[in-house]
Design a protein around this motif. Sequence first.
Motif, PDB file in Angstrom:
ATOM      1  N   GLY A  53     -12.808  14.880 -43.239  1.00  0.00           N
ATOM      2  CA  GLY A  53     -12.173  15.905 -44.045  1.00  0.00           C
ATOM      3  C   GLY A  53     -13.080  16.415 -45.146  1.00  0.00           C
ATOM      4  O   GLY A  53     -13.085  17.614 -45.461  1.00  0.00           O
ATOM      5  N   ALA A  54     -13.848  15.517 -45.745  1.00  0.00           N
ATOM      6  CA  ALA A  54     -14.760  15.923 -46.813  1.00  0.00           C
ATOM      7  C   ALA A  54     -15.831  16.865 -46.280  1.00  0.00           C
ATOM      8  O   ALA A  54     -16.182  17.869 -46.920  1.00  0.00           O
ATOM      9  CB  ALA A  54     -15.404  14.693 -47.438  1.00  0.00           C
ATOM     10  N   GLU A  55     -16.364  16.572 -45.080  1.00  0.00           N
ATOM     11  CA  GLU A  55     -17.390  17.428 -44.484  1.00  0.00           C
ATOM     12  C   GLU A  55     -16.810  18.783 -44.093  1.00  0.00           C
ATOM     13  O   GLU A  55     -17.464  19.824 -44.253  1.00  0.00           O
ATOM     14  CB  GLU A  55     -17.997  16.729 -43.269  1.00  0.00           C
ATOM     15  N   LEU A  56     -15.573  18.795 -43.614  1.00  0.00           N
ATOM     16  CA  LEU A  56     -14.923  20.053 -43.271  1.00  0.00           C
ATOM     17  C   LEU A  56     -14.690  20.909 -44.504  1.00  0.00           C
ATOM     18  O   LEU A  56     -14.926  22.121 -44.494  1.00  0.00           O
ATOM     19  CB  LEU A  56     -13.593  19.776 -42.562  1.00  0.00           C
ATOM     20  N   ALA A  57     -14.236  20.275 -45.572  1.00  0.00           N
ATOM     21  CA  ALA A  57     -13.958  21.015 -46.799  1.00  0.00           C
ATOM     22  C   ALA A  57     -15.227  21.596 -47.403  1.00  0.00           C
ATOM     23  O   ALA A  57     -15.186  22.616 -48.103  1.00  0.00           O
ATOM     24  CB  ALA A  57     -13.262  20.107 -47.809  1.00  0.00           C
ATOM     25  N   ALA A  58     -16.377  20.972 -47.125  1.00  0.00           N
ATOM     26  CA  ALA A  58     -17.641  21.443 -47.696  1.00  0.00           C
ATOM     27  C   ALA A  58     -18.140  22.726 -47.048  1.00  0.00           C
ATOM     28  O   ALA A  58     -18.956  23.439 -47.629  1.00  0.00           O
ATOM     29  CB  ALA A  58     -18.704  20.349 -47.559  1.00  0.00           C
ATOM     30  N   ASP A  59     -17.648  23.046 -45.849  1.00  0.00           N
ATOM     31  CA  ASP A  59     -18.075  24.262 -45.149  1.00  0.00           C
ATOM     32  C   ASP A  59     -16.834  24.931 -44.559  1.00  0.00           C
ATOM     33  O   ASP A  59     -16.572  24.843 -43.350  1.00  0.00           O
ATOM     34  CB  ASP A  59     -19.081  23.916 -44.049  1.00  0.00           C
ATOM     35  N   PRO A  60     -16.040  25.602 -45.382  1.00  0.00           N
ATOM     36  CA  PRO A  60     -14.744  26.140 -44.931  1.00  0.00           C
ATOM     37  C   PRO A  60     -14.848  27.104 -43.750  1.00  0.00           C
ATOM     38  O   PRO A  60     -13.989  27.078 -42.862  1.00  0.00           O
ATOM     39  CB  PRO A  60     -14.208  26.847 -46.186  1.00  0.00           C
ATOM     40  N   ALA A  61     -15.869  27.950 -43.721  1.00  0.00           N
ATOM     41  CA  ALA A  61     -15.983  28.922 -42.633  1.00  0.00           C
ATOM     42  C   ALA A  61     -16.167  28.218 -41.290  1.00  0.00           C
ATOM     43  O   ALA A  61     -15.484  28.531 -40.301  1.00  0.00           O
ATOM     44  CB  ALA A  61     -17.144  29.880 -42.896  1.00  0.00           C
ATOM     45  N   ALA A  62     -17.085  27.266 -41.242  1.00  0.00           N
ATOM     46  CA  ALA A  62     -17.297  26.514 -40.005  1.00  0.00           C
ATOM     47  C   ALA A  62     -16.069  25.680 -39.668  1.00  0.00           C
ATOM     48  O   ALA A  62     -15.705  25.528 -38.493  1.00  0.00           O
ATOM     49  CB  ALA A  62     -18.524  25.611 -40.145  1.00  0.00           C
ATOM     50  N   ALA A  63     -15.408  25.145 -40.700  1.00  0.00           N
ATOM     51  CA  ALA A  63     -14.220  24.333 -40.484  1.00  0.00           C
ATOM     52  C   ALA A  63     -13.106  25.151 -39.841  1.00  0.00           C
ATOM     53  O   ALA A  63     -12.411  24.669 -38.933  1.00  0.00           O
ATOM     54  CB  ALA A  63     -13.745  23.734 -41.803  1.00  0.00           C
ATOM     55  N   ARG A  64     -12.912  26.369 -40.303  1.00  0.00           N
ATOM     56  CA  ARG A  64     -11.850  27.205 -39.741  1.00  0.00           C
ATOM     57  C   ARG A  64     -12.081  27.443 -38.244  1.00  0.00           C
ATOM     58  O   ARG A  64     -11.135  27.373 -37.448  1.00  0.00           O
ATOM     59  CB  ARG A  64     -11.766  28.534 -40.490  1.00  0.00           C
ATOM     60  N   THR A  65     -13.318  27.698 -37.871  1.00  0.00           N
ATOM     61  CA  THR A  65     -13.620  27.923 -36.453  1.00  0.00           C
ATOM     62  C   THR A  65     -13.359  26.665 -35.632  1.00  0.00           C
ATOM     63  O   THR A  65     -12.715  26.705 -34.573  1.00  0.00           O
ATOM     64  CB  THR A  65     -15.090  28.361 -36.289  1.00  0.00           C
ATOM     65  N   LEU A  66     -13.851  25.543 -36.124  1.00  0.00           N
ATOM     66  CA  LEU A  66     -13.690  24.276 -35.425  1.00  0.00           C
ATOM     67  C   LEU A  66     -12.220  23.879 -35.326  1.00  0.00           C
ATOM     68  O   LEU A  66     -11.731  23.480 -34.265  1.00  0.00           O
ATOM     69  CB  LEU A  66     -14.480  23.188 -36.153  1.00  0.00           C
ATOM     70  N   LEU A  67     -11.491  24.009 -36.435  1.00  0.00           N
ATOM     71  CA  LEU A  67     -10.100  23.559 -36.470  1.00  0.00           C
ATOM     72  C   LEU A  67      -9.175  24.487 -35.702  1.00  0.00           C
ATOM     73  O   LEU A  67      -8.185  24.033 -35.118  1.00  0.00           O
ATOM     74  CB  LEU A  67      -9.644  23.412 -37.922  1.00  0.00           C
TER      75      LEU A  67
END
Length: 243
Positions: free
Chosen positions: A150-164
């Motif tokens: 979760g910490a790594e996802l929160a650090a890169d929101p744009a990439a996280a949105r695509t992945l999630l």
Amino acid sequence: MRHLLVINPNTSDSVTGLLRTHILQASGPDVAVHMATARFGARYISSEASYAIAGHATLDAWAAWIADGGPMPDAVLIGCFGDPGLLALRECSPVPVTGLAEAAFFEAAQHGRFAIVTGGVAWKPMLQRLAHSLGYGDRLAHIHTVQATGAELAADPAAARTLLAAACAEAAAQPGVQAVILGGAGLAGMAAQIQHAVPVPVVDSVLAGARQAQQWRSGTPGQVQLAGAWTGLSPALMQIATI
């Protein structure tokens, strides 16, 4: 004015800030939101060991809030998707207690069987146990964990949105899934941003926690005591333990 105490079992102040922002947005004008951050433990809970320590830290944060003269809240929300210390704090708290996971389970179950998407592979067995212990085992259809925490996802929101978005769509495609929980304090606000890509409702665990805590539905309050003989606890916990 009602008071909601949100305890962040992670030691990260940035997570506390993120929780505060989104919970304030979901709270009515008659709710005062107070934040408490764990005084020890992991910056972001992502393993069995950090989860176990976070349960202790949750109790300690509650005890410190009381010892420091903070206002007695009308409810407590544990701000971690996994709810470390939930049952222990509920046992000794004089006010209702819920957590992000329990609240999200409750909300998602209104739609039927649900899936969970979250960051960190270690969370899968931990969340399976929690769902069964809280009575949602028959409603939990699938858990999809992505490699990033979760910490790594929160650090890169744009990439996280695509992945999630892809992960939630995949979870929604599993047989019988009628809702998907996007779980994680660090993922607050992302459910709404990816809902368009997912064919079933996506439940934001932080917003679900805020809504559930404000309905004061967390069960019968316990007693402000920790029965038994104790050694080595923080002064704040010892004070509660000897009431």
